[in-house]
Write a protein that holds these residues in place. Structure first.
Motif, PDB file in Angstrom:
ATOM      1  N   PRO A   1     -21.067 -25.309  48.851  1.00  0.00           N
ATOM      2  CA  PRO A   1     -22.159 -26.012  48.177  1.00  0.00           C
ATOM      3  C   PRO A   1     -23.220 -25.047  47.639  1.00  0.00           C
ATOM      4  O   PRO A   1     -23.882 -25.347  46.643  1.00  0.00           O
ATOM      5  N   SER A   2     -23.337 -23.876  48.261  1.00  0.00           N
ATOM      6  CA  SER A   2     -24.375 -22.936  47.814  1.00  0.00           C
ATOM      7  C   SER A   2     -24.147 -22.491  46.371  1.00  0.00           C
ATOM      8  O   SER A   2     -25.084 -22.235  45.625  1.00  0.00           O
TER       9      SER A   2
ATOM     10  N   SER B   1     -26.464 -22.498  41.096  1.00  0.00           N
ATOM     11  CA  SER B   1     -26.360 -22.673  39.653  1.00  0.00           C
ATOM     12  C   SER B   1     -27.383 -23.676  39.137  1.00  0.00           C
ATOM     13  O   SER B   1     -28.055 -23.440  38.138  1.00  0.00           O
ATOM     14  N   ILE B   2     -27.520 -24.805  39.844  1.00  0.00           N
ATOM     15  CA  ILE B   2     -28.493 -25.817  39.441  1.00  0.00           C
ATOM     16  C   ILE B   2     -29.904 -25.237  39.510  1.00  0.00           C
ATOM     17  O   ILE B   2     -30.743 -25.443  38.626  1.00  0.00           O
ATOM     18  N   ALA B   3     -30.175 -24.443  40.550  1.00  0.00           N
ATOM     19  CA  ALA B   3     -31.503 -23.849  40.727  1.00  0.00           C
ATOM     20  C   ALA B   3     -31.843 -22.894  39.592  1.00  0.00           C
ATOM     21  O   ALA B   3     -33.010 -22.704  39.261  1.00  0.00           O
TER      22      ALA B   3
ATOM     23  N   TRP C   1     -22.751 -29.789  33.633  1.00  0.00           N
ATOM     24  CA  TRP C   1     -21.543 -29.350  32.932  1.00  0.00           C
ATOM     25  C   TRP C   1     -21.433 -27.830  32.938  1.00  0.00           C
ATOM     26  O   TRP C   1     -20.365 -27.270  33.110  1.00  0.00           O
ATOM     27  N   GLN C   2     -22.581 -27.153  32.708  1.00  0.00           N
ATOM     28  CA  GLN C   2     -22.550 -25.679  32.770  1.00  0.00           C
ATOM     29  C   GLN C   2     -22.114 -25.209  34.151  1.00  0.00           C
ATOM     30  O   GLN C   2     -21.362 -24.251  34.288  1.00  0.00           O
TER      31      GLN C   2
ATOM     32  N   VAL D   1     -19.244 -22.088  36.967  1.00  0.00           N
ATOM     33  CA  VAL D   1     -19.261 -21.732  38.387  1.00  0.00           C
ATOM     34  C   VAL D   1     -18.102 -22.375  39.152  1.00  0.00           C
ATOM     35  O   VAL D   1     -17.290 -21.683  39.759  1.00  0.00           O
ATOM     36  N   LEU D   2     -18.022 -23.709  39.090  1.00  0.00           N
ATOM     37  CA  LEU D   2     -17.076 -24.399  39.968  1.00  0.00           C
ATOM     38  C   LEU D   2     -15.624 -24.163  39.576  1.00  0.00           C
ATOM     39  O   LEU D   2     -14.803 -23.792  40.410  1.00  0.00           O
ATOM     40  N   VAL D   3     -15.318 -24.371  38.283  1.00  0.00           N
ATOM     41  CA  VAL D   3     -13.926 -24.208  37.872  1.00  0.00           C
ATOM     42  C   VAL D   3     -13.450 -22.770  38.078  1.00  0.00           C
ATOM     43  O   VAL D   3     -12.377 -22.550  38.643  1.00  0.00           O
ATOM     44  N   PRO D   4     -14.242 -21.757  37.683  1.00  0.00           N
ATOM     45  CA  PRO D   4     -13.784 -20.392  37.989  1.00  0.00           C
ATOM     46  C   PRO D   4     -13.615 -20.146  39.488  1.00  0.00           C
ATOM     47  O   PRO D   4     -12.652 -19.496  39.901  1.00  0.00           O
ATOM     48  N   ALA D   5     -14.509 -20.698  40.298  1.00  0.00           N
ATOM     49  CA  ALA D   5     -14.393 -20.466  41.739  1.00  0.00           C
ATOM     50  C   ALA D   5     -13.156 -21.151  42.303  1.00  0.00           C
ATOM     51  O   ALA D   5     -12.526 -20.658  43.240  1.00  0.00           O
TER      52      ALA D   5
END
Lengths: 279, 294
Positions: B177-178, B183-185, B191-192, B197-201
């Motif tokens: 979750p971090s 990223s949001i922070a 979407w960004q 972040v998420l898809v690459p991770a």
């Protein structure tokens, strides 16, 4: 390069993603509703309790229901002890290492093997080499091998989610490993294990390619382990492909879909109870 | 004294049980081995007799004339599978992203069981839906027989959705979750965050899901037979009928004998090799994901 406004991009991406998701859900709902709408009118008590007449053009599907149940039961009798035993070994008796890796790799590969390969294999080993013929025995053994990975994986997950404290307490009371496994771990993991078994029942009911070449397609009621039988899926396939009787095909499809719905609802219910228990 | 003896017996039992379980635990591996031995044992000799090349690139499949060219079926399987990926991957990944990132808990509670249900529907039912709805639709819209590469690709594209969705969802959920919060922070939109972040991770898991979906598409039999038309020739358009490796086996297994049957097992060998390669690749990618996470 011009930068696209992130918020506009977000809106567009969100819209596309939601559309695709809605499409997926719509396709499924459509399939279920279509089959039920066309199939339910064909269903009646006599459709379920009468044997097929004239290759399935008339009559019911009783013998195919029996065939499906017997074949599935046979597969479970073979696969459950093997699958649950494997899961117990992987979770309770070993911690990583090459042996575990080999076992896990084997199970995962087995899960990916197409059903037609199982059908070929069952045909050559059980039907011809061991001379069981097209029979319930050949079909059940083939299905058992096919559902083995599912049972291993779900049982493993279930056993892993039993809190370690349970084991520690059991050991501290002086019980042996096996006592701990049989009286503490497996009973606590039982709903999860049962979920895996129900999922496998679903797979067995729906399977066609592996069954048609091992259990055959006889329409008579089976009399022994060595008699050939026809499952609902095979019956449906033959009815639909040879265009024998559309109403009967839709009726059989409806029963199949209802059975799968039931299996899924039961799985879902058990899963939720299991998750609630340990979180 | 008595309790000590009882304790000994229990310990001995324990050791026995451990051995018994080890034997049981090798059941899956042994089944895999036995399957390999039998399929290869039945299929390989004829490939050696006629030469691998004539099997793999021969374009004529006339078992009665002892012509066993599998090229049309290999190409057929590839076309149909690629088509299925083109349809299934965008739909499946969108669904996975929506399920993990966009949907509220209640919507997720509806979509998830629906997707799981999709996995349970027998392949013959999918095939049947293809025959009664999709094929007439294609026939009316584009002409031709309707039984085609396109029909098979669409049906398979739908059938692989559950595989792609469930594994992608798992790997997206496994992203800590971090990552999301960070990223949001930094001011990124949802979407960004997903895109950068998420898809690459979750990349390895997503790739594994796609490969496993591919394996399912190549291995599917009954649904494809019902909608693909099954002509043993290299299809020259999306609307031409096609025969896959799996259909080749299932269509002719019922009556084949002698060398013809062996040739079908040879088809099985090729299919088996393709599937094992895909499985291994998926396995390695997926385990790499677990490796980096720890």
């Amino acid at each position: 390069m011009r930068r696209i406004d992130p918020r506009a991009e977000q809106a567009v991406a969100g819209a596309v993603l939601w559309t695709f998701t809605a499409l997926t859900v719509a396709v499924l709902v459509f399939i279920i509703l279509f089959v039920l709408r066309k199939g339910l009118p064909a269903l009646s008590w006599s459709f379920l309790t009468r044997n097929p007449v004239d290759m399935g053009k008339a009559g019911g599907i009783f013998s195919t229901i029996v065939g499906t149940l017997v074949l599935t039961a046979g597969a479970l009798v073979v696969a459950t002890p093997l699958g649950v035993g494997t899961a117990i070994y992987l979770t309770e008796y070993t911690w990583g290492g090459p042996v575990t890796r080999v076992i896990r790799f084997g199970a995962e590969c087995l899960a990916g093997i197409p059903s037609i390969i199982f059908g070929l294999f069952g045909f050559i080993l059980f039907v011809t080499k061991l001379k069981f013929g097209w029979s319930i025995l050949s079909g059940s053994l083939t299905l058992a091998f096919m559902i083995l990975p599912t049972i291993i994986r779900t049982s493993e997950e279930a056993i892993k989610s039993v809190p370690p404290v349970y084991r520690t307490v059991s050991f501290s009371l002086g019980s042996t490993k096996w006592q701990t496994v049989t009286r503490v771990v497996v009973p606590s993991a039982l709903p999860g294990i049962v979920t895996g078994i129900i999922l496998s029942i679903g797979r067995s009911i729906g399977e066609t390619a592996a069954v048609i070449f091992t259990a055959g397609s006889a329409l008579r009621l089976p009399t022994s382990l060595f008699s050939s039988t026809r499952t609902m899926s095979v019956h449906f396939y033959i009815l639909a492909r040879e265009g024998l009787s559309m109403p009967n095909a839709y009726g059989t499809a409806a029963i199949l879909v209802i059975a799968i719905l039931g299996v899924n609802l039961l799985t879902y219910y058990l899963m939720n109870r299991f998750i609630k228990k340990y979180s | 004294m008595a309790t000590a003896r009882r304790g000994n017996r229990l310990e001995r039992n324990d050791r026995l049980v451990r051995w018994a379980l080890l034997v049981v635990a090798f059941s899956a591996v042994s089944v895999l081995l036995v399957i390999t031995v039998f399929i290869v044992g039945q299929g390989a000799p004829i490939m050696f007799r006629y030469g691998f090349k004539s099997f793999l690139v021969g374009t004529d499949w006339y078992p009665s004339e002892k012509l066993f060219g599998l090229w049309p079926m290999i190409v057929g399987s590839v076309y149909v599978t690629l088509g299925a990926m083109i349809i299934g991957v965008p739909l499946g990944l969108s669904c996975a992203v929506v399920l993990t990132e966009f949907a509220s808990k209640r919507v997720r509670g509806v979509i998830k069981p629906v997707v799981e249900l999709l996995a349970g529907i027998p392949s013959v039912v999918y095939g049947f839906m293809g025959v009664v709805i999709l094929v007439p639709l294609i026939r009316r819209a584009f002409g031709g027989p309707g039984l085609s590469v396109l029909a098979a690709a669409i049906i398979l594209g739908i059938m692989i959705l559950p595989t792609i969705i469930s594994i992608s969802v798992d790997s997206l959920q496994a992203v800590p979750p971090s990552f999301r919060e960070g990223s949001i922070a930094l001011g990124a939109t949802k979407w960004q965050t997903v895109k950068m972040v998420l898809v690459p991770a979750a990349r390895s898991g997503i790739i594994a899901s796609i490969i496993l979906g591919m394996g399912r598409a190549i291995g599917e039999t009954m649904a494809v037979i019902m909608v693909a038309g099954n002509a043993a020739a290299v299809p020259n358009s999306l609307l031409a009928p096609v025969r896959t490796l799996t259909s080749n086996i299932a269509l002719e297994m019922g009556y084949a004998a002698g060398e013809h049957r062996q040739a079908l097992f040879a088809t099985g060998v090729i299919l088996f090799v393709i599937i094992m390669v895909l499985n291994t690749v998926a396995n390695v990618t997926a385990s790499r994901m677990k490796g980096t996470r720890r």
